[in-house]
Write an enzyme that holds these catalytic residues in place. Sequence first.
Site, short mmCIF file in Angstrom:
data_model
loop_
_atom_site.label_atom_id
_atom_site.label_comp_id
_atom_site.label_asym_id
_atom_site.label_seq_id
_atom_site.Cartn_x
_atom_site.Cartn_y
_atom_site.Cartn_z
N GLU B 267 0.81 -1.22 0.00
CA GLU B 267 0.00 0.00 0.00
C GLU B 267 0.85 1.27 0.00
OE1 GLU B 267 -4.09 -1.59 2.06
OE2 GLU B 267 -2.56 -0.85 3.41
N ASP B 340 -8.61 -8.85 3.55
CA ASP B 340 -8.32 -7.81 4.54
C ASP B 340 -9.35 -7.72 5.66
OD1 ASP B 340 -7.24 -5.75 5.93
OD2 ASP B 340 -7.67 -4.21 4.43
N GLU B 368 -12.53 -2.04 12.11
CA GLU B 368 -12.50 -1.29 10.85
C GLU B 368 -13.64 -1.68 9.92
OE1 GLU B 368 -8.87 -1.77 8.62
OE2 GLU B 368 -9.66 -0.76 6.84
#
Lengths: 693, 693
Positions: B267, B340, B368
């Site tokens: 990332e 993820d 998240e």
Amino acid sequence: MKRLFFFALICIYCRLLCAEDGSRLWLRSEPAGTAEVSVSADSPTLNLARRELQAYWKGSPVKLERTGNRNIRELTPEGFEIRTEDNHLVIRSSGDQGILYGAFHLLRLQETGADLSALDIREKPSYQYRVLNHWDNLDRTVERGYAGRSLWLWNELPGTLSPRYEMYARANASLGINGTVLNNVNASPLILSAEYLEKVKALAGLFRPYGIKVYLAINFSSPAELGGLDTSDPLDPAVRKWWKDKAKEIYTLIPDFGGFLVKANSEGLPGPQDFGRSHVDGANMIADALKPFKGIVMWRAFVYEPEDDDRAKQTYQEFVPFDGQFRDNVIIQVKNGPVDFQPREPFSPLLGAMKKTPTMVEFQITQEYTGFSNHLNYLAPIWKECLESDTWQQGEGSTVARVTDGSVYPQKLTAIAGVANIGDDINWCGHHFAQSNWYAFGRLAWNHRLTSEEIAGEWLKQTFSLTGVEQRNSVNVYNEIKEMMLTANETIVDYMMPLGLHHLFAFGHHYGPEPWCAIPGARPDWMPSYYHKADKEGVGFNRSTSGSNAVSQYHASLKEIFNDPLRCPDELLLWFHHAPWDHTMQSGRTLWDEMCHRYSRGAAQVKDYQKVWENALDFIDSQRFEEVRHRLKIQARDAEWWRDGCLLYFQEFSGMEFPQGMDAPVHELKNMRKYKLDITNFENPTYEMLFKK
Amino acid sequence: MKRLFFFALICIYCRLLCAEDGSRLWLRSEPAGTAEVSVSADSPTLNLARRELQAYWKGSPVKLERTGNRNIRELTPEGFEIRTEDNHLVIRSSGDQGILYGAFHLLRLQETGADLSALDIREKPSYQYRVLNHWDNLDRTVERGYAGRSLWLWNELPGTLSPRYEMYARANASLGINGTVLNNVNASPLILSAEYLEKVKALAGLFRPYGIKVYLAINFSSPAELGGLDTSDPLDPAVRKWWKDKAKEIYTLIPDFGGFLVKANSEGLPGPQDFGRSHVDGANMIADALKPFKGIVMWRAFVYEPEDDDRAKQTYQEFVPFDGQFRDNVIIQVKNGPVDFQPREPFSPLLGAMKKTPTMVEFQITQEYTGFSNHLNYLAPIWKECLESDTWQQGEGSTVARVTDGSVYPQKLTAIAGVANIGDDINWCGHHFAQSNWYAFGRLAWNHRLTSEEIAGEWLKQTFSLTGVEQRNSVNVYNEIKEMMLTANETIVDYMMPLGLHHLFAFGHHYGPEPWCAIPGARPDWMPSYYHKADKEGVGFNRSTSGSNAVSQYHASLKEIFNDPLRCPDELLLWFHHAPWDHTMQSGRTLWDEMCHRYSRGAAQVKDYQKVWENALDFIDSQRFEEVRHRLKIQARDAEWWRDGCLLYFQEFSGMEFPQGMDAPVHELKNMRKYKLDITNFENPTYEMLFKK
């Protein structure tokens, strides 16, 4: 080229199949043009009757016959007979108007799938004056209107006549509505100016063949404000002359002008009391001006002052003393309840108590207090509840319907009014189902004995063509939707203000809950706490003999019941009593638990309506299906907002827990207290606005 | 004066009775100070153990005994024995740390109401390294943190030590967590500066007696960016020297420093590939620097590039070829799923496939992808699902737990990591129930054989003192809340992304649904359509042998199942298959109906949770009750948003109707498409923000 042609064909096909914007109301029959219609005379109204039948009637030949026969005359010139005679049908009336109504009635029978084989029908209207009140302002805003702007394009009138005017007239005639007050009761003096009267004349001319008379709401100060006089004192000779001259001016232009609707000394509007005179002085002065032309005055009884007694008592207190003193062309227009068109109220005690003065009920078709055009409501049941309420004023059976239709008192005038929900939205009323309220008002005005279910059935069949076998997964869609309509108002009462609670609305626009509203310096009788009076001990307005004593305005037989918290119907308990939170209701629950139960039931019911509507997917054209679906979503969310707002607020007083198993709130009180919808009282909140609440 | 005194008394009483802000976590025992505790030696850690027992233990005398006996040694220095011997208890361990853990264990037994009459307990940890990963930035924002700002007051360190540091250490020690990575994996080079290392040293010193080692996440470019070198190439001698010197500097300050966590070439972060080197080159260079000091490298396998193959395959593709090439102080840290931290994923195929390299699982404690700290979630069940997944890599029973704990492969290092959900909120985790995830991570890291139910029960009893008979209206509140916790993640899966759907989240912050998200020019693998691939034919990512072939990264025994849409578990169907809308699910429903069913079930379940919580009213202190109630409201509304957003969006592809009886949507798709929450990826949306969505 071929491609283009097919594309055009497909477009036309889709349009026929799908495009249903609701603009055709309940008048959706496809013209066949096959009917044989003969008519014994010739007039604009008879021509309309013939035209309707020629276009849409699909049965045996029809004869339209105006006759002076006694058995027909007794039906009044608006009544009619429809009979099967040999191999044809005859519609008979003593008036052209009755024949037009008969034609629409016959078409309604056809469209609702009635047995047409051997008709023998006699109808006459329950009320002489069946009037829509448009709260339309001259700037084309509509007070408490949620379907766009005013139908009346004043700036184009009188030169241009919108095709919607005639559709409007036809829709009213199909129901028997025979009068329309074009402008808001909060009236501008300008409506009586020569310029506007020309515009009014144009509309009156267009409506005439449909049997619809035009009325105007007037501003009591017009002599001063429009006429330039020093005063508008009703006993002043110059003022009296001004009104007489004005009446003459109007009737010269519009010989069949209906008359005036007057809101005087109410919510800041001028009236005779400004000059030390009474409502009688004011009403009679106007009545005298109209009398030579057979015009009538509808004088509104909706008056209240903050410094006076319990608002619910004031209409009665103000008007009963004048009983018998009004001219014979005055009728007192009384809102159905003593306060103001709440989701539920008891009937106004003035109805039946005026024994020597004609009274008429004013219903609110537009949904000021029941979710605007965002919430699905069908108002016939709550209107029927009022009409069938027994006033007991001349013994048992003195229902509101009978004390206003001339059955109980020998009154010369009988009338009924409905505040219109019509605007320039393509579907007329904002919510497709709101059309049913225009329809129901008209049908009840014509025949108040019709049941809510009959009217809902008629409307549904005509409006959504739900005639065949409407089954989806073994659900009868027609029955489900009808049931949804029939329970809709009770559901709204449940999630907004059950058990006799009233006026918990957001300030000003009245959309959404605001029981906590407290605006420093505002009129106390415009604050919700004036009405709910919640405290640690209980909730509700004590109008019993130990309180404001409003109960004593009702006949003794009723007073006795309303005054006793153990006998008072649960539905009105908090209207008449400040009941303790642990009061045992007729269900056996405590007041608090019952309140929770009703709010929750109401919110849950809307989700069930959503399911009902989803089941209708295959039977409703896509546009109307989607539009109703969209508004049901808003309603489902609003219902939770109402439930949470009111329960969390009242819980601060009751200090009691929610009953086990109840759906828990999804809003926080502190947040709801902050919601402010940026709307006026003539806007329907959009989805986006609500989302930001 | 007397009045004031009473007022003060009442205040104190109320405070004792009501004030529960959640700051005490599960460590809420009131000190009794009556315990008799003897200890055979003296050390900071033993003193802590003695202090804990002296304050909170209420049973028979306790002897703390450090011993070299073989049967104790085999428990490792962190393991312990607790035995009832004669009329006292003995806690034995070969290390001080084991004795502290034994003390906390004994207190836990007391607080959860265990039978303490004849104890004979032997415990040793499932993993050697049980590590929290704080994604805390040096500016005190917390990436994907929803409980306020970072605990670490960098600007006050090293001079000032917040009392919360010690509470944090104590809470971790009570669970057996023995390591903490203080800073975000998206690491600033600054953390390795002399200035920051002094701060780190202060924290390390404070944590040391609790058996907690400090680790740092490092930026691979630190040699250039912090050290001023021309390069950070891992094969460059100057770079290698820089790391060796840096390690020496750190260990001089913190002799027991744990090591480094590295996110490289992921990332946008720098890594060895920037210099044409491999993950092995990078990891080994760092490992070599730490080796002399017994430090370890946790090298993250979370790497993927948009231009490469199916994102779910890239971790495996990148790392498997390097198996066996890493230094013995390197462990590969692997997210539980191949993509993820989604609400549900299959286990990462890298787990078990690395046969000669130790791997560790990284769980995400912070929510998240499951509603931030607004949604009630208990993550143990989904972690257990991963740990108990059978990789089959060494035959049946090669579960993820066993391929990472040293049972299957003779690996030198065993570890487990959890991304912390801790911030400076008074209750540490934002949502009171989010504390249970910190708790559960610690307990599972210690003993992955514990069941989700056991852990939930322990936590609930300690945190909410729900020990006695918790009956309200014959509802067992303790059981109901435990059941709510146990089903919470499945409920979230239902209303967010059931049946193997994944990554339908709003862009960037990941709060709320945005399956329609399409940002021109954005990385395609950051767009939901990359994952759901909905079209007219069906929905789901074809990772079967006819698609991306990700199935082939699994052992043949599993591949066979995952590859066959008829055998693939419904829960993962759309992870592995692009299934037709009318695919018949194991329930017998079509895929579309099953999807509707699950979304609706999830949304309805949250409303049931609200009821469960309402029933707990009498048993929970008011502050925590209200705070949880508040967040449940948000969750209930969000769940409907998710349900409506996903179903209405997918319906545009399926073209199928909602099943009869399903709760109808309350949102409009076109409106939901416009919702933009103005939050970053380290903020918990407030109620007000959500209201405006």
